[in-house]
Structures are given as C-alpha cells and as structure tokens.
Design a protein around this motif. Sequence first.
Motif, PDB file in Angstrom:
ATOM      1  N   ALA A  19     -41.140  12.256 -21.427  1.00  0.00           N
ATOM      2  CA  ALA A  19     -39.890  13.809 -21.110  1.00  0.00           C
ATOM      3  C   ALA A  19     -39.567  14.203 -20.622  1.00  0.00           C
ATOM      4  CB  ALA A  19     -42.128  14.272 -21.527  1.00  0.00           C
ATOM      5  N   PHE A  47     -40.958  13.447 -31.368  1.00  0.00           N
ATOM      6  CA  PHE A  47     -41.918  13.534 -30.798  1.00  0.00           C
ATOM      7  C   PHE A  47     -42.798  12.611 -31.944  1.00  0.00           C
ATOM      8  CE2 PHE A  47     -40.711  17.804 -29.113  1.00  0.00           C
ATOM      9  CZ  PHE A  47     -41.522  17.495 -27.902  1.00  0.00           C
ATOM     10  N   PHE A  50     -43.375   9.762 -30.085  1.00  0.00           N
ATOM     11  CA  PHE A  50     -44.119   9.937 -28.845  1.00  0.00           C
ATOM     12  C   PHE A  50     -45.549   9.446 -29.459  1.00  0.00           C
ATOM     13  CE2 PHE A  50     -40.844  12.078 -26.603  1.00  0.00           C
ATOM     14  CZ  PHE A  50     -41.205  11.533 -25.075  1.00  0.00           C
ATOM     15  N   THR A  92     -47.887  19.346 -28.610  1.00  0.00           N
ATOM     16  CA  THR A  92     -46.474  19.931 -28.026  1.00  0.00           C
ATOM     17  C   THR A  92     -45.702  19.917 -28.682  1.00  0.00           C
ATOM     18  OG1 THR A  92     -46.766  18.367 -26.124  1.00  0.00           O
ATOM     19  CG2 THR A  92     -44.672  19.281 -26.306  1.00  0.00           C
ATOM     20  N   PHE A 200     -45.724  18.445 -19.355  1.00  0.00           N
ATOM     21  CA  PHE A 200     -45.029  18.312 -20.503  1.00  0.00           C
ATOM     22  C   PHE A 200     -43.986  19.437 -20.591  1.00  0.00           C
ATOM     23  CE2 PHE A 200     -43.750  15.244 -23.767  1.00  0.00           C
ATOM     24  CZ  PHE A 200     -42.834  15.910 -24.523  1.00  0.00           C
ATOM     25  N   ILE A 204     -39.744  20.804 -19.715  1.00  0.00           N
ATOM     26  CA  ILE A 204     -38.944  21.136 -20.598  1.00  0.00           C
ATOM     27  C   ILE A 204     -38.732  22.693 -19.876  1.00  0.00           C
ATOM     28  CG2 ILE A 204     -37.626  21.523 -22.821  1.00  0.00           C
ATOM     29  CD1 ILE A 204     -40.612  19.906 -23.955  1.00  0.00           C
TER      30      ILE A 204
END
Length: 589
Positions: A19, A47, A50, A92, A200, A204
């Motif tokens: 991230a 994502f 991820f 997320t 996370f 951001i």
Amino acid sequence: MLYLTILMTERVGFVIICAFLLVNIPAFRRCLFAQTLTAKLQLVVIFSLFAIMANITGIEIDPANELHNKVLLTAVSHDYSVVNARILAVTTAGIVGGPWVGGSVGLIAGLHRAFQAGFASEAWFYIPSSTLIGLLSGYLYKDKNSSFTVMTPWRSFVVGLSMESIQMIFVFLFSPTGWLLVRYIAVPMILISSLGTSIFISIITMYLRQEEETRATQTHSVLKLTNQTLPYFRNGLNVKSAQQVVRIIKKYTNFDAISITDRNTILAHIGAGSDHHISGETMVTTLSDSVIQSGQVKVARNAEEIGCSHIDCPLQAAIVVPLRVDDSVAGTLKMYYTDSWKLTPVEIQLATGLGEIFANQIALGNAEMQAKLVRDAEIKSLQAQVNPHFFFNAINTISAMMRRDSDEARQLLLQLSTYFRSNLIGARETQITLAQERQQVNAYLSLEMTRFPGKYDVQLHTTVSDDVLLPPFTIQVLVENALKHAFGERKIGNYVIIDVYQQKDRLIITVKDNGQGISPDLIKRLGQQAVPSKHGSGTALHNLNQRLIGLYDKKSGLHFTSSNQGTTVSISIPFTKKGGQVNESLNCG
C-alpha cells in the motif's frame, strides 16, 4: 494462537508495504478522485490483485487446527481452512472506491478463494460473504456525493473490525469445522485485519493530505506569481515582458532554470544554462521545436530528450508548455531541472497550469493592445479635425469659397461633415467596407484639393466589390502620408495611384506616388516606430502597421519600396467580403 497472530502480522505487514508503494504511483492517486468508469475499473483491478495476493500468501489450517505455513498457497485441501488478509483488501476497496468497487473486488476475491479449494461445496460461501463485505464497506463508509472521503484511523479500524466479524459469522455458519475454527482464528484475524485496514487507509489519507497541502501552497504561490506577471504580459509576448516574467517564476518556484521563447527565438532565460541559452538568439533545443509544431506539452527526463545543441548543457529534465493564443502557438514556457529526479507530477501540473494562465494573459494583452490601437487610430483621425491648423484651414477654405461659389462651399461643408461622420464610424469598428473607406478618402481629398487646386492627382482603381472589408483609415492614412511627405515643395505633377485588388485569398492595397522617395535609413523605421517630422508626430504609419498585424497576421503589415522616382506602400490582408466581385475604376483627382 500467538504463532498465528505473528504469521498474520507478517501477511498484513506485506500488504501494508505494498500500500505504501502504491500511493506513490500518481495514476493510483488520480483514480481515488476520478468518478469515471475507467478509474473504477482500475481500482477493481488493483484491489483484486491485493485480494488474490492475500489468498495466495494465506496460512493453511488442518481440521486439528494445526498450521501449515507455505510460501505460496495455490491450492487448498477440501477439509482445510485458510487464514489470510483477503477481507482487509476487500474492505479497503469498498472504503476507497465505493460499493461498486468493493462488491466487484469481493466477488473476485471470493471466486479465487473458491478456486483454491477446487470449488468444493464447503468453499462456496466465500463468494457471497466477500461480495457482501465489499458492498457494505462501500455503502456504509463512502460519501456518495464526492470522491474518496478521508477517514480517521479509528473509524477505519471499526470498519475493518465489523467486516472481519461478518466473515467470522459466515465461517461459523458454513465451515465444516464451524465453532472450533472460529474460536481459534477469530481474535487474531479480527484484530490484525482491523489494524491493517486502519494503517492502509491512514497511509492513503496521509499522502492525500500531503498532496492537498502541497497544492494549497502551490496555489497560493501561483496566485501571487500570476498577479505579478499580469502587468508584463498585458504588454504582449516580447523580450522585455519575458525577462521580467522569468525572474518572477524563478522566485516562486524551485526550478533550476526558466525560459520563455516565441516561435523561433529565446526571449528570456534565467538560471542554469544561461551561458548558451541566450536572450535574442535562436532556440537551441529540439524539444522546443517539437512543442511548437505539435502544440502539445512535452516532458523530458534526460539531456537526450531535451536535445540541447550545447555539449556541456547542465539541464537534465524539462517541461515545455506551448503558449497557445488564438488557436496558434505563439511561443513556449520552458522549466528545467539539473537533476531529473526532481521532476514530479506536481511540477508538471504546475508548469502546465502556468502555461495556460500565461497564454490567457498574453491573449488578454493582445486584445487590450488591439483596442488601444483602435483608440489611437481614432485619436489620430480626430486630431486632424481638432488640430487648429487643419480645422481652420478647412474653415478658411470654405469661407473663401463662399464669396466665389456658394454651391461649391456647400459641397465642401458636406464633405467636412462626411469626414467627421466617417471618423466616428471608424472609431467604433475594427473593419469597415471599402465603400465607407472611400467616402473618408474622398472627403479628405475634397478639402485638401480645394486648398491646393491642381497640386495633386489622386486615382483609386479597384477590381473588387465595395463590400470588401478592411480596417478603418487604412487608405486614408496612406494617402494623407503621401500628400504630406512625398512631394516636398513641388507644385504640380504630383501623382498618387491607389490600387485595390484580390490576389488568391488576400486583398492587396497599394498606394504609389511619384515623389522624391525615402532614404534607406528612414524606410527601415517606417511602420516600426513613430518617426516625427515637421509635418506631424509620425505615429500614423506605426499605428496602422500595428493594427494590421494585430487584426490579421505578420504578413499583413506595411511593405515599403522606394527610389528617387517615388514610393510604393503595399498591404496584403485576408480577403473577406459580404457581396460578389465587381470591376470598377474611380478617379478621385
């Protein structure tokens, strides 16, 4: 359980490192704010990767709750379970991208988890559970009226905890080992996953806030910068204005060198490379030529891409922005670094924005300059009426004529009235018809030829329609200039021939006299600057030349040829008209 907690921390830590790397990619940060379908799809892809990575790096648990820590978990036995950070990625995705992104990532993550188990019946519940978690995280914590909403670490922790708890409910209800598995994995998975979600989102959020602060600082600097540059660019794009502007840009930015050019020449350069990027000389970089030809912003990240002809040029990175004025590139704004690593998307956006602002300032300056030239033309024309010498000469001529020929005197009064009226019309318009211009010329000549009967013979020949358009006072200024300056003290035999005709897509106007000619030194200055003489201030030709160039293009300026046999002034402007072509010849003498 402690060992499982440590292993889960490792997995979540790996996701968090990814991230951290992800937010350093400008394309990802742009996706956070964009509302387009393309941006949403990009977030789904990111994502989903991820989530799949979380599945692959998961930890196997057999029915006896023994851990099997493999490097990559490509397949899972039907009676085994997996501890992973998949729900962290899905949650997320929902928080960042909304329910559509969260649900899509959850569906993909659930399908991949079922694929790992060979789509065994006991693994199917991962598909609806992951999809539901993605949708819920998006619906509950996404502001539907804006893009990504900044979330506090505590709120993101609560979201992660809630979503992981929902997953544990599904495991309890549908897993073959049910309560035994949940009792063993619930606490470490819920706590570590929630903490990972919080970190996370915090990463951001931190970068977004940092970027917002940078933009706010830049905005403040740009506002101050543009406020200071406006007075200079309002005078047009030239050496004087460019030299002032580059100093201001250098003061408010961290670039190592700033340069401004027109289409061919360096107008100003400050900073690194000033020894060979010299004001007034031809541009030395191929990158600038490319920008002028394409009209597109170009970014260079090494000396080869800049293409400087000087072998020891220290400039290693550049942003070159075209200065577009009236749908054409008038020049370039160039911003350089001596180290390529300094060039970031923030600097590229800054340079691009400044280029657009400066182009607008130049366009505004051109418009103001054109308006000023029109006003100057008005003043110049009206000066001939207000000037006591001209006004009283006209009145005295009419007064004298009244004693000899009252009808002729009345005609002269009408011509004087026409002259006034033509001046007022010309002062309001940037273009008038040839018929209106001819009225102005006739009125002027009637007054002058009555004062000096037989001294001048002026002929106007046209092969175009009276509806052809041209700037006001164009012919009148040239004729007036010829009568005042061409013939000296000569009393007779003074000819002025005016020709107006079309040549392809241009309207050609020539005014030719048989006067004494103009010296080579003087002819170089005519139209380029005011040239005072005993007959006037010398601004008429200069103003006319600037108006022609400002209204059309450089090809439309005044062109002089002269010898001891006389002088010819020619003008070539774009041909525009309202009616059809006609052929006619008018003698004004």
